[in-house]
Scaffold this motif. Structure first.
Motif, mmCIF file in Angstrom:
data_model
loop_
_atom_site.group_PDB
_atom_site.id
_atom_site.type_symbol
_atom_site.label_atom_id
_atom_site.label_comp_id
_atom_site.label_asym_id
_atom_site.label_seq_id
_atom_site.Cartn_x
_atom_site.Cartn_y
_atom_site.Cartn_z
ATOM 1 N N LEU A 59 -18.543 42.373 2.864
ATOM 2 C CA LEU A 59 -18.568 41.152 2.062
ATOM 3 C C LEU A 59 -17.253 40.390 2.153
ATOM 4 C CD1 LEU A 59 -20.374 42.460 -1.158
ATOM 5 C CD2 LEU A 59 -21.342 41.057 0.666
ATOM 6 N N THR A 60 -16.174 41.111 2.457
ATOM 7 C CA THR A 60 -14.851 40.490 2.561
ATOM 8 C C THR A 60 -14.647 39.790 3.907
ATOM 9 O OG1 THR A 60 -13.944 42.178 1.077
ATOM 10 C CG2 THR A 60 -12.365 40.968 2.408
ATOM 11 N N ALA A 61 -15.406 40.206 4.915
ATOM 12 C CA ALA A 61 -15.186 39.722 6.289
ATOM 13 C C ALA A 61 -15.170 38.198 6.412
ATOM 14 C CB ALA A 61 -16.236 40.330 7.222
ATOM 15 N N LEU A 107 -4.128 44.233 -8.242
ATOM 16 C CA LEU A 107 -2.911 43.874 -8.962
ATOM 17 C C LEU A 107 -1.657 44.095 -8.105
ATOM 18 C CD1 LEU A 107 -3.912 45.390 -12.423
ATOM 19 C CD2 LEU A 107 -3.642 42.960 -11.899
ATOM 20 N N ALA A 108 -1.731 45.025 -7.149
ATOM 21 C CA ALA A 108 -0.583 45.269 -6.278
ATOM 22 C C ALA A 108 -0.299 44.072 -5.369
ATOM 23 C CB ALA A 108 -0.819 46.517 -5.433
ATOM 24 N N THR A 109 -1.308 43.224 -5.127
ATOM 25 C CA THR A 109 -1.102 42.038 -4.284
ATOM 26 C C THR A 109 -0.586 40.845 -5.081
ATOM 27 O OG1 THR A 109 -3.352 41.128 -4.556
ATOM 28 C CG2 THR A 109 -3.035 42.809 -2.848
ATOM 29 N N MET A 147 -9.713 35.883 -12.538
ATOM 30 C CA MET A 147 -10.005 36.966 -11.599
ATOM 31 C C MET A 147 -9.036 38.130 -11.782
ATOM 32 S SD MET A 147 -11.188 35.453 -7.906
ATOM 33 C CE MET A 147 -9.576 34.794 -7.555
ATOM 34 N N VAL A 148 -7.762 37.811 -11.937
ATOM 35 C CA VAL A 148 -6.760 38.863 -12.095
ATOM 36 C C VAL A 148 -6.848 39.487 -13.488
ATOM 37 C CG1 VAL A 148 -4.289 39.364 -12.098
ATOM 38 C CG2 VAL A 148 -5.227 37.786 -10.411
ATOM 39 N N ALA A 155 -3.200 40.194 3.349
ATOM 40 C CA ALA A 155 -3.222 39.955 1.902
ATOM 41 C C ALA A 155 -4.598 39.489 1.447
ATOM 42 C CB ALA A 155 -2.156 38.925 1.536
ATOM 43 N N THR A 156 -5.237 38.628 2.231
ATOM 44 C CA THR A 156 -6.581 38.167 1.895
ATOM 45 C C THR A 156 -7.566 39.328 1.905
ATOM 46 O OG1 THR A 156 -6.165 35.967 2.822
ATOM 47 C CG2 THR A 156 -8.460 36.629 2.595
ATOM 48 N N PHE A 157 -7.464 40.180 2.927
ATOM 49 C CA PHE A 157 -8.362 41.335 3.019
ATOM 50 C C PHE A 157 -8.204 42.259 1.820
ATOM 51 C CE2 PHE A 157 -8.936 45.800 4.319
ATOM 52 C CZ PHE A 157 -10.294 45.780 4.602
ATOM 53 N N LEU A 158 -6.961 42.606 1.477
ATOM 54 C CA LEU A 158 -6.729 43.531 0.361
ATOM 55 C C LEU A 158 -7.196 42.933 -0.961
ATOM 56 C CD1 LEU A 158 -3.187 44.928 1.269
ATOM 57 C CD2 LEU A 158 -5.410 46.042 1.566
ATOM 58 N N LEU A 159 -6.928 41.652 -1.168
ATOM 59 C CA LEU A 159 -7.325 41.009 -2.415
ATOM 60 C C LEU A 159 -8.836 41.009 -2.584
ATOM 61 C CD1 LEU A 159 -6.770 39.277 -4.949
ATOM 62 C CD2 LEU A 159 -6.880 37.269 -3.463
#
Length: 309
Positions: free
Chosen positions: A147-149, A69-71, A272-273, A93-97
């Protein structure tokens, strides 16, 4: 924000679509951030001793929701202005999300596995000990990073563009990334979650998990919410794959797939959010029930129930 569309923020959408998406995302952020912070504060303040592993997972869930939510303000800004923050910000931003979303999914899945093992195989779970539980939490975040990579590696800002979007070397690479995300971000976690709860419910009639209508409602809500809130983004990914596979088909087929995908992107993004906004309401009363039940009593009840299986 949708990982299967060409852009995580569809800046080519009509103004009304961007306005509606921004409003919904803003409301989710305004409700979800205080809600998840409240969960953290309540659990930490009311737990005098070191919290058990279930409460640690709930703290982990709230933390991942807060990170997601911070992003949201960044994505709302770029919905209106396009991506003007540069390549590095796009990657971060993509990584954090997606780190937060993957951590969320893995935490919910581990909650199901933990309850299954703790009730049916308490000795196996108890052998983990505090160190084993700490390793599990570290492994969860490590797996979330892994999994985010692919999402981070394939997102970039090209010269002259105002979009933080997916760029791949070929259609085959794009399909591979999409299949990777569908299977490991949704199919496997959802299958593990459903299997854990179904086998637990089938083998034990009166367990610590299903001893009240409230707890049964919680489990059902977790599974149903997981499916409903994550299925739109995976449908978008399937449509993206279908469009690539059928790109040699008549133009009207490809255009229809593109229209349906673009229409669903905004819904998937909001779902998603909203998932992060809903979590505190699903888990808050459960944490109170677990916290109020003495640990020794819980283990004694579990041993008695396992003996009667």
């Amino acid at each position: 924000m949708d990982s299967s569309s060409n852009s995580s923020l569809d800046s080519t959408s009509p103004d009304s679509g961007r306005l509606i998406s921004s409003t919904v995302l803003g409301l989710c952020c305004a409700l979800g951030l205080p809600g998840n912070i409240a969960v953290l504060v309540v659990i930490l303040r009311r737990t005098s001793r070191r919290p058990n592993f279930t409460l640690c997972l709930m703290l982990n869930l709230a933390s991942s929701d807060i990170l997601c939510l911070a992003t949201v303000p960044v994505w709302i800004y770029t919905l209106q202005q396009g991506w003007t923050l540069g390549r590095a910000a796009c990657k971060i931003a993509t990584f954090l999300l997606y780190l937060s979303l993957n951590a969320n999914v893995l935490t919910v899945t581990l909650l199901g596995v933990q309850r299954y093992l703790q009730v049916l195989y308490p000795q196996m779970w108890n052998r983990l000990g505090r160190k084993g539980e700490a390793v599990l939490l570290l492994a969860l975040w490590g797996l979330a990073c892994a999994l985010t990579a692919p999402a981070v590696a394939t997102r970039d800002v090209r010269d002259g563009e105002l979009k933080c979007q997916r760029h791949t070397g070929s259609d085959a690479e794009r399909v591979a990334v999409l299949v990777f995300e569908i299977v490991l971000w949704f199919v496997v976690p959802f299958s593990v979650l459903v299997t854990s709860y179904c086998r637990l419910h089938r083998r034990v009639n009166q367990t610590a998990l299903f001893s009240s209508a409230k707890m049964t409602w919680l489990v059902t809500s977790v599974v149903v919410a997981f499916f409903i809130l994550w299925i739109p983004v995976n449908i978008v990914k399937v449509l993206a794959i279908a469009r690539i596979v059928l790109q040699t088909s008549p133009p009207e087929v490809s255009d229809a797939l593109l229209r349906h995908r673009n229409a669903l992107v905004r819904v998937a993004r909001c779902f998603m959010v909203f998932n992060c906004c809903l979590d505190p309401f699903l888990y808050a009363f459960a944490s109170r029930r677990i916290r109020e039940q003495p640990k020794s009593s819980l283990r004694g009840e579990i041993r008695m129930q396992v003996t009667n299986i």
